[in-house]
Design an enzyme around this catalytic site. Structure first.
Site, PDB file in Angstrom:
ATOM      1  N   HIS A  55      44.169  38.291  38.388  1.00  0.00           N
ATOM      2  CA  HIS A  55      44.706  39.409  39.164  1.00  0.00           C
ATOM      3  C   HIS A  55      45.404  38.874  40.410  1.00  0.00           C
ATOM      4  O   HIS A  55      45.289  37.680  40.729  1.00  0.00           O
ATOM      5  CB  HIS A  55      43.596  40.398  39.556  1.00  0.00           C
ATOM      6  CG  HIS A  55      42.535  39.817  40.409  1.00  0.00           C
ATOM      7  ND1 HIS A  55      41.263  39.549  39.955  1.00  0.00           N
ATOM      8  CD2 HIS A  55      42.547  39.417  41.696  1.00  0.00           C
ATOM      9  CE1 HIS A  55      40.553  39.034  40.919  1.00  0.00           C
ATOM     10  NE2 HIS A  55      41.304  38.926  41.996  1.00  0.00           N
TER      11      HIS A  55
HETATM   12  P1  TYD Z   1      36.750  40.717  40.590  1.00  0.00           P
HETATM   13  O1  TYD Z   1      37.374  40.508  41.942  1.00  0.00           O
HETATM   14  O2  TYD Z   1      37.585  41.381  39.550  1.00  0.00           O
HETATM   15  O3  TYD Z   1      36.182  39.328  40.030  1.00  0.00           O
HETATM   16  P2  TYD Z   1      36.900  38.012  39.520  1.00  0.00           P
HETATM   17  O4  TYD Z   1      38.246  37.939  40.131  1.00  0.00           O
HETATM   18  O5  TYD Z   1      36.009  36.910  39.998  1.00  0.00           O
HETATM   19  O6  TYD Z   1      36.944  38.022  38.044  1.00  0.00           O
HETATM   20  O7  TYD Z   1      35.384  41.512  40.784  1.00  0.00           O
HETATM   21  C1  TYD Z   1      34.553  41.800  39.696  1.00  0.00           C
HETATM   22  C2  TYD Z   1      33.811  43.073  40.012  1.00  0.00           C
HETATM   23  O8  TYD Z   1      32.881  42.839  41.086  1.00  0.00           O
HETATM   24  C3  TYD Z   1      34.719  44.180  40.503  1.00  0.00           C
HETATM   25  O9  TYD Z   1      35.199  44.971  39.442  1.00  0.00           O
HETATM   26  C4  TYD Z   1      33.827  44.954  41.437  1.00  0.00           C
HETATM   27  C5  TYD Z   1      32.870  43.923  41.972  1.00  0.00           C
HETATM   28  N1  TYD Z   1      33.208  43.466  43.339  1.00  0.00           N
HETATM   29  C6  TYD Z   1      32.775  44.215  44.405  1.00  0.00           C
HETATM   30  O10 TYD Z   1      32.152  45.289  44.263  1.00  0.00           O
HETATM   31  N2  TYD Z   1      33.049  43.779  45.675  1.00  0.00           N
HETATM   32  C7  TYD Z   1      33.736  42.622  45.904  1.00  0.00           C
HETATM   33  O11 TYD Z   1      33.940  42.230  47.084  1.00  0.00           O
HETATM   34  C8  TYD Z   1      34.184  41.861  44.778  1.00  0.00           C
HETATM   35  C9  TYD Z   1      34.952  40.577  44.981  1.00  0.00           C
HETATM   36  C10 TYD Z   1      33.906  42.312  43.512  1.00  0.00           C
END
Ligand code: TYD
Length: 142
Positions: A55
């Site tokens: 993303h």
């Molecule tokens: P995401 O940023 O999509 O993870 P990655 O990039 O590591 O694959 O986050 C995964 C899930 O975690 C997201 O859908 C919601 C939760 N999340 C939070 O609630 N707060 C946060 O600060 C982060 C980074 C994630």
């Protein structure tokens, strides 16, 4: 209008206070990075072969640190890709807004520590790569 590229992202040396009993790296708000740190999160227990990220963010700035172990961060501005290997707890990868990122090749037991400029906001995410490319093109035309 300035369009961020992967060349606006770089590894910074944080600091290392070293002695025979072990090392300390210190991060201080307002000193270590050029943004206020509003959120800290860390990624751990990533299964072998798994990738994270996939993303971009519209406004968020981040400093990504391999607090333990190692992993790769692939950055993509829609034109150019750069891969950084993070494997030193006293270094951080500064990622500016508008950059697609993927994290992969996590070593066993690695911990990915992230300092973020904003609180969590799903509306700041671009999770679809085509949507990301359109977003970048639209910004170029502003
Ligand atoms: P995401 O940023 O999509 O993870 P990655 O990039 O590591 O694959 O986050 C995964 C899930 O975690 C997201 O859908 C919601 C939760 N999340 C939070 O609630 N707060 C946060 O600060 C982060 C980074 C994630």
């Amino acid at each position: 209008m300035k369009i961020n590229s992967v060349y606006d992202c770089s590894i910074i040396e944080i600091n290392k206070h070293q002695n025979e009993k072990g090392n300390i790296t210190v991060i201080e708000n307002g000193l270590t990075v050029d943004f206020d740190v509003n959120r800290i999160y860390y990624l751990y227990d990533v299964p072998g072969g798994e990738s994270r990220g996939g993303h971009a963010h519209k406004e968020l700035k981040q400093l990504i640190i391999a607090a333990s172990g190692s992993f790769n961060v692939v950055l993509d501005d829609g034109r150019t890709k750069r891969t950084f290997t993070l494997n030193r707890p006293y270094q951080g990868l500064l990622v500016v807004p508008g950059i697609w990122r993927e994290l992969n090749d996590f070593s066993s037991g690695s911990v990915c520590l992230v300092l973020a400029s904003e609180h969590y906001s799903e509306s700041d995410y671009l999770r679809d790569y085509t949507e990301f490319l359109i977003y970048k093109t639209d910004k170029t035309q502003l």
